[in-house]
Design a protein around this motif. Structure first.
Motif, PDB file in Angstrom:
ATOM      1  N   SER A 105       1.840  -0.497   1.945  1.00 17.66           N
ATOM      2  CA  SER A 105       2.626  -0.536   1.556  1.00 17.66           C
ATOM      3  C   SER A 105       3.659   0.475   1.334  1.00 17.66           C
ATOM      4  O   SER A 105       3.030   1.962   0.637  1.00 17.66           O
ATOM      5  CB  SER A 105       2.341  -1.577  -0.122  1.00 17.66           C
ATOM      6  OG  SER A 105       1.327  -2.135  -0.363  1.00 17.66           O
ATOM      7  N   HIS A 106       5.119   0.374   1.039  1.00 19.71           N
ATOM      8  CA  HIS A 106       5.802   1.580   0.613  1.00 19.71           C
ATOM      9  C   HIS A 106       5.941   2.228   2.001  1.00 19.71           C
ATOM     10  O   HIS A 106       5.967   3.406   0.648  1.00 19.71           O
ATOM     11  CB  HIS A 106       6.071   2.025  -1.221  1.00 19.71           C
ATOM     12  CG  HIS A 106       6.065   0.966  -1.630  1.00 19.71           C
ATOM     13  ND1 HIS A 106       7.006  -0.339  -2.009  1.00 19.71           N
ATOM     14  CD2 HIS A 106       5.086   0.093  -2.675  1.00 19.71           C
ATOM     15  CE1 HIS A 106       6.626  -0.953  -2.847  1.00 19.71           C
ATOM     16  NE2 HIS A 106       5.049  -1.409  -3.508  1.00 19.71           N
ATOM     17  N   ARG A 107       5.922   2.252   2.430  1.00 21.63           N
ATOM     18  CA  ARG A 107       6.028   3.176   4.029  1.00 21.63           C
ATOM     19  C   ARG A 107       6.413   3.550   5.071  1.00 21.63           C
ATOM     20  O   ARG A 107       7.475   3.859   5.627  1.00 21.63           O
ATOM     21  CB  ARG A 107       3.997   3.461   4.201  1.00 21.63           C
ATOM     22  CG  ARG A 107       3.199   3.772   3.495  1.00 21.63           C
ATOM     23  CD  ARG A 107       2.888   5.528   3.248  1.00 21.63           C
ATOM     24  NE  ARG A 107       2.307   5.768   4.675  1.00 21.63           N
ATOM     25  CZ  ARG A 107       3.168   6.176   5.582  1.00 21.63           C
ATOM     26  NH1 ARG A 107       4.089   7.305   5.080  1.00 21.63           N
ATOM     27  NH2 ARG A 107       2.116   7.042   7.179  1.00 21.63           N
ATOM     28  N   PHE A 108       7.558   1.927   5.196  1.00 22.82           N
ATOM     29  CA  PHE A 108       8.638   1.570   6.234  1.00 22.82           C
ATOM     30  C   PHE A 108      10.169   2.036   5.259  1.00 22.82           C
ATOM     31  O   PHE A 108      10.361   1.922   4.716  1.00 22.82           O
ATOM     32  CB  PHE A 108       8.616   0.441   6.371  1.00 22.82           C
ATOM     33  CG  PHE A 108       7.071   0.329   7.203  1.00 22.82           C
ATOM     34  CD1 PHE A 108       7.224   0.044   8.633  1.00 22.82           C
ATOM     35  CD2 PHE A 108       6.127  -0.157   6.383  1.00 22.82           C
ATOM     36  CE1 PHE A 108       6.366  -0.045   9.448  1.00 22.82           C
ATOM     37  CE2 PHE A 108       4.428  -0.305   7.838  1.00 22.82           C
ATOM     38  CZ  PHE A 108       5.075  -0.112   8.920  1.00 22.82           C
ATOM     39  N   GLU A 109      10.867   2.878   6.786  1.00 23.17           N
ATOM     40  CA  GLU A 109      12.104   3.389   5.593  1.00 23.17           C
ATOM     41  C   GLU A 109      13.433   2.190   5.921  1.00 23.17           C
ATOM     42  O   GLU A 109      13.550   2.679   5.616  1.00 23.17           O
ATOM     43  CB  GLU A 109      12.553   5.042   6.526  1.00 23.17           C
ATOM     44  CG  GLU A 109      11.388   5.690   6.603  1.00 23.17           C
ATOM     45  CD  GLU A 109      11.622   6.630   5.583  1.00 23.17           C
ATOM     46  OE1 GLU A 109      12.268   6.172   4.335  1.00 23.17           O
ATOM     47  OE2 GLU A 109      10.755   6.557   4.212  1.00 23.17           O
ATOM     48  N   ARG A 110      12.579   1.363   7.638  1.00 28.97           N
ATOM     49  CA  ARG A 110      13.767   0.326   7.929  1.00 28.97           C
ATOM     50  C   ARG A 110      12.890  -1.040   8.356  1.00 28.97           C
ATOM     51  O   ARG A 110      11.905  -0.471   8.576  1.00 28.97           O
ATOM     52  CB  ARG A 110      15.266   0.961   8.289  1.00 28.97           C
ATOM     53  CG  ARG A 110      15.882   2.146   8.549  1.00 28.97           C
ATOM     54  CD  ARG A 110      16.182   2.636   8.954  1.00 28.97           C
ATOM     55  NE  ARG A 110      17.665   3.442   7.956  1.00 28.97           N
ATOM     56  CZ  ARG A 110      19.392   3.549   8.153  1.00 28.97           C
ATOM     57  NH1 ARG A 110      19.421   2.644   8.018  1.00 28.97           N
ATOM     58  NH2 ARG A 110      19.247   4.778   7.015  1.00 28.97           N
ATOM     59  N   GLN A 137       7.273 -10.057   1.377  1.00 27.56           N
ATOM     60  CA  GLN A 137       5.458  -8.843   2.029  1.00 27.56           C
ATOM     61  C   GLN A 137       7.044  -7.518   2.889  1.00 27.56           C
ATOM     62  O   GLN A 137       6.259  -6.776   2.400  1.00 27.56           O
ATOM     63  CB  GLN A 137       5.782  -9.610   3.654  1.00 27.56           C
ATOM     64  CG  GLN A 137       4.568 -10.399   3.507  1.00 27.56           C
ATOM     65  CD  GLN A 137       3.096  -9.724   3.858  1.00 27.56           C
ATOM     66  OE1 GLN A 137       3.081  -8.970   3.444  1.00 27.56           O
ATOM     67  NE2 GLN A 137       2.117 -10.766   2.747  1.00 27.56           N
ATOM     68  N   TYR A 138       8.621  -8.079   2.811  1.00 26.75           N
ATOM     69  CA  TYR A 138       9.369  -6.917   3.585  1.00 26.75           C
ATOM     70  C   TYR A 138       9.403  -5.229   2.015  1.00 26.75           C
ATOM     71  O   TYR A 138       9.349  -4.901   2.814  1.00 26.75           O
ATOM     72  CB  TYR A 138      10.882  -7.052   4.325  1.00 26.75           C
ATOM     73  CG  TYR A 138      10.426  -7.869   4.669  1.00 26.75           C
ATOM     74  CD1 TYR A 138       9.056  -7.854   5.640  1.00 26.75           C
ATOM     75  CD2 TYR A 138      11.243  -8.716   5.242  1.00 26.75           C
ATOM     76  CE1 TYR A 138       9.063  -8.872   6.951  1.00 26.75           C
ATOM     77  CE2 TYR A 138      11.348  -9.809   6.696  1.00 26.75           C
ATOM     78  CZ  TYR A 138       9.781 -10.084   6.960  1.00 26.75           C
ATOM     79  OH  TYR A 138       9.798 -10.761   7.762  1.00 26.75           O
ATOM     80  N   VAL A 143       9.983   1.278   1.569  1.00 30.40           N
ATOM     81  CA  VAL A 143      10.246   2.247   0.377  1.00 30.40           C
ATOM     82  C   VAL A 143      11.104   1.701  -0.749  1.00 30.40           C
ATOM     83  O   VAL A 143      11.466   1.800  -0.015  1.00 30.40           O
ATOM     84  CB  VAL A 143      10.438   3.887   1.220  1.00 30.40           C
ATOM     85  CG1 VAL A 143       9.554   4.372   1.717  1.00 30.40           C
ATOM     86  CG2 VAL A 143      11.714   3.509   1.647  1.00 30.40           C
ATOM     87  N   LYS A 144      10.771   2.812  -1.601  1.00 28.38           N
ATOM     88  CA  LYS A 144      11.713   2.039  -1.776  1.00 28.38           C
ATOM     89  C   LYS A 144      13.786   2.716  -1.775  1.00 28.38           C
ATOM     90  O   LYS A 144      13.067   4.130  -1.057  1.00 28.38           O
ATOM     91  CB  LYS A 144      11.710   3.119  -4.135  1.00 28.38           C
ATOM     92  CG  LYS A 144      12.581   2.892  -4.918  1.00 28.38           C
ATOM     93  CD  LYS A 144      11.869   3.597  -6.498  1.00 28.38           C
ATOM     94  CE  LYS A 144      12.371   3.310  -7.449  1.00 28.38           C
ATOM     95  NZ  LYS A 144      14.237   3.348  -8.352  1.00 28.38           N
TER      96      LYS A 144
END
Ligand SMILES: C[S@@+](CC[C@H](N)C(=O)[O-])C[C@H]1O[C@@H](n2cnc3c(N)ncnc32)[C@H](O)[C@@H]1O
Length: 210
Positions: A105-110, A137-138, A143-144
């Motif tokens: 969770s909350h680890r992808f930049e794009r 899910q996205y 990430v914020k």
């Protein structure tokens, strides 16, 4: 002929565990280690891999995860990838629905969705990669302030996807009904090349996770 293709595809996938994780290998340490890296970026439905490879080259600081459930498309991606010596890309050969629970969770930049299948019948809409359950899910994965970018040739899918967005927590950055392809953080995909040759308008949105 079909068998020959399958054998070729299976072989190249088997030979490159450092570049592709199969649906049977989702517990592999290679995947765990890759997902622990910073600057994670995800493409779902990466097809024959042109976008993934171009973007991994263009942004060496990114760690690019490409998900494609079609084995032959993945094998074609690998054929292109083996000569590139890129260390910042990992392909996963499975339905993304099987993968979600493994993605942090909350680890992808794009997240990129390029020319996703339109699933035109109402009873199929829930399979669309922009459907509200996927958007949820996205939101979890990004990430914020992380970006979701979607491109399509399909008017109906684009219209519906813009509606799905309204019910989500994403903040809209761009909605473009005739995207010229000149955005810097982007690359042309196989389907996009085909549609642009036919002068079909490409629709694109970019939204940001709040
Ligand atoms: C229309 S193609 C577009 C391929 C590529 N993105 C392009 O623009 O050229 C859509 C791709 O998404 C893949 N796909 C669809 N649903 C998927 C899912 N749930 N998980 C993984 N891949 C999926 C399909 O196998 C197909 O290769």
């Amino acid at each position: 002929m079909r068998l020959r293709h399958r054998v070729w595809g299976d072989k190249i996938i088997e030979e490159h565990p450092e570049l592709v994780i199969t649906r049977e290998q989702l517990d592999s340490q290679i995947l765990t280690d890759f997902l622990a890296k910073d600057n994670l970026v995800l493409e779902i439905g990466s097809g024959k891999g042109d976008f993934a490879i171009q973007m991994a080259k263009k942004y060496p600081e990114w760690n690019f995860v490409g998900v494609e459930m079609n084995e032959m498309a993945l094998a074609i991606t690998l054929k292109k990838l083996v000569n590139e010596e890129l260390k910042n890309i990992l392909m996963i050969n499975c339905d993304v629905n099987r993968l979600f629970e493994l993605l942090p969770s909350h680890r992808f930049e794009r997240i990129f969705l390029n020319f996703s299948d339109p699933w035109p019948k109402k009873r199929q809409h829930k399979r669309r990669l922009t459907y509200p359950t996927f958007l949820t899910q996205y939101e979890r994965l990004l990430v914020k302030g992380g970006y979701l970018a979607f491109k399509t040739d399909n008017d109906e899918l684009f219209k519906d996807s813009c509606e799905y967005l309204k019910a989500s927590n994403f903040e809209t950055i761009t909605i473009d009904y005739n995207y010229d392809g000149h955005e810097i953080v982007d690359a042309q995909t196989e389907y996009e090349t085909k549609f642009r040759k036919q002068q079909i308008k490409i629709k694109r949105f970019v939204v940001r996770s709040k």
